[in-house]
Design an enzyme around this catalytic site. Structure first.
Site, PDB file in Angstrom:
ATOM      1  N   ASN A  49       0.363  -4.509   4.976  1.00 53.62           N
ATOM      2  CA  ASN A  49       0.664  -3.306   3.837  1.00 53.62           C
ATOM      3  C   ASN A  49       1.604  -2.109   4.207  1.00 53.62           C
ATOM      4  OD1 ASN A  49      -0.749  -0.792   2.831  1.00 53.62           O
ATOM      5  ND2 ASN A  49      -2.139  -1.283   3.959  1.00 53.62           N
ATOM      6  N   HIS A 119      -8.758  -9.078   0.529  1.00 49.06           N
ATOM      7  CA  HIS A 119      -8.228  -9.302   1.169  1.00 49.06           C
ATOM      8  C   HIS A 119      -8.875  -8.202   2.318  1.00 49.06           C
ATOM      9  CE1 HIS A 119      -7.472  -5.671  -1.108  1.00 49.06           C
ATOM     10  NE2 HIS A 119      -7.497  -4.965   0.356  1.00 49.06           N
TER      11      HIS A 119
END
Length: 163
Positions: A49, A119
């Site tokens: 991320n 996700h």
């Protein structure tokens, strides 16, 4: 006033914003480090991320651009669980985390920042990792640069078997 330095955010602030989905990867791997892609499986991939909740925040994402869990094929579902298991093992054994939050925000109302492409998040946790910063100033401290974390994690995803 105290300063909290997050130098990697300037690239996002000043840089161009993509018109396309950030989770739709090109077939080539030339941009994998820049995009923080750690592993490419048959149906899913593992990516860090860029705006992590904690150091080592990973995501498992299907290649196919789907919004809903029920849209995944059995093969995509199976591999996503296998990759979440692998990520959990790597984060626990090699990143020394004491716990992991694993989750999926399906839809904008559920908190999905990018709702159009499913996700799964894996956020490593350590006892006391939030400390007073999150309580008093709604701030999280990420102690390591993203590319340093990427370089530490990448070798564990290139090995053919679990270690």
């Amino acid at each position: 006033m105290e300063n909290l330095w997050a130098p990697w955010r300037i690239d996002y602030i000043l840089g161009p914003k993509p018109d396309e989905c950030v989770f739709c990867l090109p077939d080539h791997t030339d941009e994998d480090r820049e995009r923080l892609v750690l592993y490419r499986g048959e149906n899913n991939f593992v990516i860090m991320n860029k705006f992590p909740y904690n150091n080592g925040h990973l995501m498992v994402t299907p290649y196919r651009h789907v919004m809903n869990l029920y849209e995944l094929t059995p093969e995509e579902s199976h591999e996503s669980i296998e990759l979440m298991s692998l990520c959990s093992e790597i984060l626990t054994k090699h990143f020394n985390c004491e716990g992991i939050n694993i989750g999926l925000n399906m839809g904008e109302a559920a908190g999905a920042g990018i709702r159009e492409h499913l996700h799964f998040h894996l956020v490593p946790r350590w006892n006391g990792d939030s400390s007073f910063m999150a309580v008093f100033s709604e701030t999280r401290v990420i102690p390591e640069h993203l590319l340093a974390s990427y370089d530490k994690l990448k070798p564990y995803f290139t090995q053919s078997s679990r270690t």
